[in-house]
Scaffold this motif. Structure first.
Motif, mmCIF file in Angstrom:
data_model
loop_
_atom_site.group_PDB
_atom_site.id
_atom_site.type_symbol
_atom_site.label_atom_id
_atom_site.label_comp_id
_atom_site.label_asym_id
_atom_site.label_seq_id
_atom_site.Cartn_x
_atom_site.Cartn_y
_atom_site.Cartn_z
ATOM 1 N N VAL A 64 0.844 -1.184 0.000
ATOM 2 C CA VAL A 64 0.000 0.000 0.000
ATOM 3 C C VAL A 64 0.880 1.235 0.000
ATOM 4 O O VAL A 64 1.855 1.303 0.743
ATOM 5 C CB VAL A 64 -0.943 0.020 1.217
ATOM 6 N N VAL A 65 0.564 2.186 -0.870
ATOM 7 C CA VAL A 65 1.239 3.482 -0.860
ATOM 8 C C VAL A 65 0.255 4.501 -0.327
ATOM 9 O O VAL A 65 -0.863 4.636 -0.829
ATOM 10 C CB VAL A 65 1.725 3.879 -2.265
ATOM 11 N N MET A 66 0.673 5.185 0.709
ATOM 12 C CA MET A 66 -0.218 6.070 1.438
ATOM 13 C C MET A 66 0.465 7.432 1.576
ATOM 14 O O MET A 66 1.681 7.521 1.459
ATOM 15 C CB MET A 66 -0.426 5.439 2.817
ATOM 16 N N GLY A 67 -0.322 8.432 1.825
ATOM 17 C CA GLY A 67 0.259 9.747 2.056
ATOM 18 C C GLY A 67 -0.781 10.820 1.875
ATOM 19 O O GLY A 67 -1.804 10.594 1.232
ATOM 20 N N VAL A 225 -1.399 -0.782 -4.084
ATOM 21 C CA VAL A 225 -2.686 -0.132 -3.876
ATOM 22 C C VAL A 225 -2.440 1.245 -3.279
ATOM 23 O O VAL A 225 -1.674 1.381 -2.324
ATOM 24 C CB VAL A 225 -3.586 -0.969 -2.929
ATOM 25 N N ILE A 226 -3.037 2.251 -3.884
ATOM 26 C CA ILE A 226 -3.019 3.592 -3.309
ATOM 27 C C ILE A 226 -4.254 3.702 -2.411
ATOM 28 O O ILE A 226 -5.378 3.453 -2.883
ATOM 29 C CB ILE A 226 -3.097 4.685 -4.388
ATOM 30 N N GLU A 239 2.711 -4.692 3.174
ATOM 31 C CA GLU A 239 3.744 -3.707 3.478
ATOM 32 C C GLU A 239 3.157 -2.337 3.182
ATOM 33 O O GLU A 239 2.251 -2.212 2.352
ATOM 34 C CB GLU A 239 4.979 -3.964 2.597
ATOM 35 N N LEU A 240 3.679 -1.332 3.873
ATOM 36 C CA LEU A 240 3.160 0.021 3.679
ATOM 37 C C LEU A 240 4.310 0.971 3.375
ATOM 38 O O LEU A 240 5.351 0.925 4.027
ATOM 39 C CB LEU A 240 2.423 0.477 4.951
ATOM 40 N N ALA A 241 4.121 1.784 2.362
ATOM 41 C CA ALA A 241 5.085 2.848 2.064
ATOM 42 C C ALA A 241 4.362 4.171 2.276
ATOM 43 O O ALA A 241 3.283 4.381 1.700
ATOM 44 C CB ALA A 241 5.594 2.730 0.634
ATOM 45 N N PHE A 242 4.929 5.031 3.074
ATOM 46 C CA PHE A 242 4.284 6.309 3.376
ATOM 47 C C PHE A 242 5.051 7.432 2.699
ATOM 48 O O PHE A 242 6.237 7.655 2.969
ATOM 49 C CB PHE A 242 4.224 6.530 4.892
ATOM 50 N N LEU A 243 4.368 8.123 1.793
ATOM 51 C CA LEU A 243 4.988 9.239 1.072
ATOM 52 C C LEU A 243 4.586 10.555 1.733
ATOM 53 O O LEU A 243 3.458 10.712 2.199
ATOM 54 C CB LEU A 243 4.537 9.266 -0.391
#
Lengths: 278, 285
Positions: A64-67, A225-226, A239-243
């Motif tokens: 997941v890409v979050m921000g 997934v955004i 997994e999570l990536a935080f922008l």
């Protein structure tokens, strides 16, 4: 094409969790990632939309890409699907550099996407929308009747079989978002990128959407997934990536990232800013 | 719109005969490929008609080839012409594409008009149909009807195969949402150029038959702008798809049999109105 390999020397901060699929070839126990993004940078004039992004996505995993708004999430999706070109850096799928491949070539190489604002083909019903995508996606590209069978299977997987003969104008937002997913899956992706697949949904639609998202990662497919909603992120993310401001602020298991002080500040700060309190 | 279509129907000299109906059918299917299926409203489609007609005539006159060999060569030449210029004009869409194709037809006509070696001093290229040097015996009216009928049948069969093919699917996406097409794995430019080139082949073949029918050829005959309008009007009136262009061709033919002649200035106004109307409909879709 520059940069994509030079920056690869920096080791990816891989989560120590249950990532470890055994790699028969390597001593380090790490499989080569499906998608390897290195140093990806995109500027719009003086504005840096995305800066020095390193990301890996592995098969069978959902990232997941979050921000907050403006963090660079959509820019990332557009860069990976040929809708934008990077200023620096690049990415590889299955070890093949696809940074400057044209859109259609990216789709046929196995990167397909959904759109934040659903864009179905209005003249065609749901079944035809998916069939056309199945016929034009990555090889082996099926003939017409095989594409029809693939479309029927996908409609059943995405819970759209009851609406196969409906036209897009007759669909709810939840169904349109499912159609976006079905169409992206129809291209036989190695990497599926879903841009806000739960956006604008509420209540039971969110729960059903989460259940669907949890089925997307497969042994031969990785998923990005955004998503904004914390509850959904916790339920779907491997997994999570935080922008934040175009930079990768934190990356790791979702619960850890969301508990991180810098992430909380960025997210709450953005929330307060939106409400005019900061 | 109906009035404009009626004006377009005046285009050909001998309205109401069977060969005219069949010619309209072929031309409508030609335009259908690029304007109907791909959504690129071409207003210079007559350029293919003219290129195919001239190539057919030159192959017969200069090379002494049989008409039945020269006509396919003309169609092939028109298709290659479409391949050569397609990528350039297909970079723009809507009104810009309409203008680009109009200019393409006008420029090609102008070049051929001033080409010194093309025709004799009179500017008229004549296919010999009597005497010892005639390449092919000229068929009677029924013979031309049969050739046009074969072309119309081949065109319609070809379109019906194409709409069910992967290229047909690709064109449908390009027509409805060109920006989406790439994300689905569709190579947009090759698909558009292929449609343009195939449409050129059909119009080129028709031009070849028309050239042999008319025999005395000048750019004014083979590049008549109203022919482009006939093609547009047939598909606009009849609809795209496989059978729509045939319906449109019949409608145009019926109108052309019933309507008398209008002043040329009035025709120009109607042609211009049709262009604007079609483009507005396309853009608003």
């Amino acid at each position: 094409m520059t940069g994509s390999t030079t920056r690869a020397s920096r080791p990816a901060s891989r989560s120590p969790g249950p990532t470890g699929t055994s790699d028969p070839a390597g001593d380090c126990g790490e499989a080569a990632p499906l998608l390897k993004v290195r140093g990806l940078t995109r500027r719009f004039g003086g504005l840096v939309a995305l800066e020095e992004i390193d990301l890996d996505v592995e098969v069978g995993r959902l990232l997941v890409v979050m921000g907050p708004n403006g963090a660079g999430k959509s820019t990332l999706v557009d860069l990976l699907t040929g809708y934008l070109r990077p200023n620096e850096g690049g990415f590889r799928l299955d070890g093949v550099d696809l940074t400057f491949s044209p859109r259609w070539s990216l789709a046929r190489s196995g990167i397909t996407r959904t759109f934040q604002v659903p864009r179905p083909l209005a003249r065609f019903d749901v079944r035809e929308n998916v069939r056309i995508a199945a016929r034009c996606g990555s090889p082996p590209r099926p003939g017409r009747s095989a594409a029809e069978r693939q479309a029927a299977e996908l409609l059943s997987e995405t819970g759209l079989d009851g609406q196969a003969s409906c036209y897009p104008a007759e669909l709810s937002l939840a169904s349109l978002r499912r159609l976006e997913l079905a169409r992206a899956l129809a291209g036989r992706p190695r990497l599926l990128i879903a841009d806000e697949p739960l956006g604008g949904l509420a209540g039971a639609d969110i729960d059903a959407g989460i259940a669907l998202l949890r089925t997307l990662a497969r042994p031969d497919r990785g998923v990005i997934v955004i998503e904004h909603a914390v509850r959904a992120v916790l339920q779907v993310a491997d997994e999570l990536a935080f922008l934040h401001h175009g930079r990768l602020l934190r990356r790791g298991p979702a619960a850890e990232v969301l508990a991180d002080r810098a992430v909380v500040d960025a997210y709450v700060g953005a929330g307060l800013l939106r409400r005019g309190l900061l | 719109m109906a009035v404009a279509i009626g004006a377009g129907a005046l285009a050909l000299a001998r309205p109401g005969s069977l060969d005219t109906l069949l010619l309209y059918a072929v031309l409508a299917q030609s335009w259908n490929l690029i304007g109907g299926l791909a959504g690129y409203a071409s207003f210079g489609q007559v350029v293919f008609f003219g290129v195919g007609g001239y190539l057919t005539a030159l192959a017969m006159v200069r090379l002494g080839l049989s008409f039945y060999l020269a006509m396919p060569l003309g169609g092939l030449g028109a298709a290659l012409f479409g391949l050569a210029v397609g990528d350039l004009v297909l970079r723009v869409r809507g009104l810009y594409f309409a203008v680009a194709t109009l200019v393409l037809a006008g420029a090609t006509k102008a070049v051929l008009s001033s080409w010194p070696g093309l025709a004799g001093p009179s500017g008229v290229l004549t296919i010999t149909t009597v005497g010892l040097h005639q390449p092919t015996a000229r068929p009677g009216p029924l013979g031309f009807d049969a050739v046009y009928l074969a072309l119309a049948a081949v065109s319609t069969a070809g379109v019906s195969v194409l709409v069910r093919s992967r290229l047909g699917d690709s064109l449908a996406v390009i027509r409805d949402d060109e920006d989406l097409a790439g994300a689905l794995g569709i190579a947009v430019r090759p698909a558009k150029v292929a449609a343009f080139s195939l449409s050129g082949a059909l119009a080129g073949l028709a031009g070849g038959v028309y050239a042999f029918q008319v025999t005395a050829l000048s750019p004014a005959v083979l590049f008549a702008p109203l022919l482009s309008v006939v093609m547009v009007a047939a598909v606009v009136a009849g609809g795209a798809g496989v059978l729509g262009p045939l319906r449109g061709a019949v409608l145009l033919w019926l109108l052309s049999a019933g309507v008398g002649s209008l002043a040329p200035e009035l025709r120009d106004v109607l042609v211009a109105s049709l262009i604007v109307a079609v483009v507005l409909v396309e853009e608003g879709r």
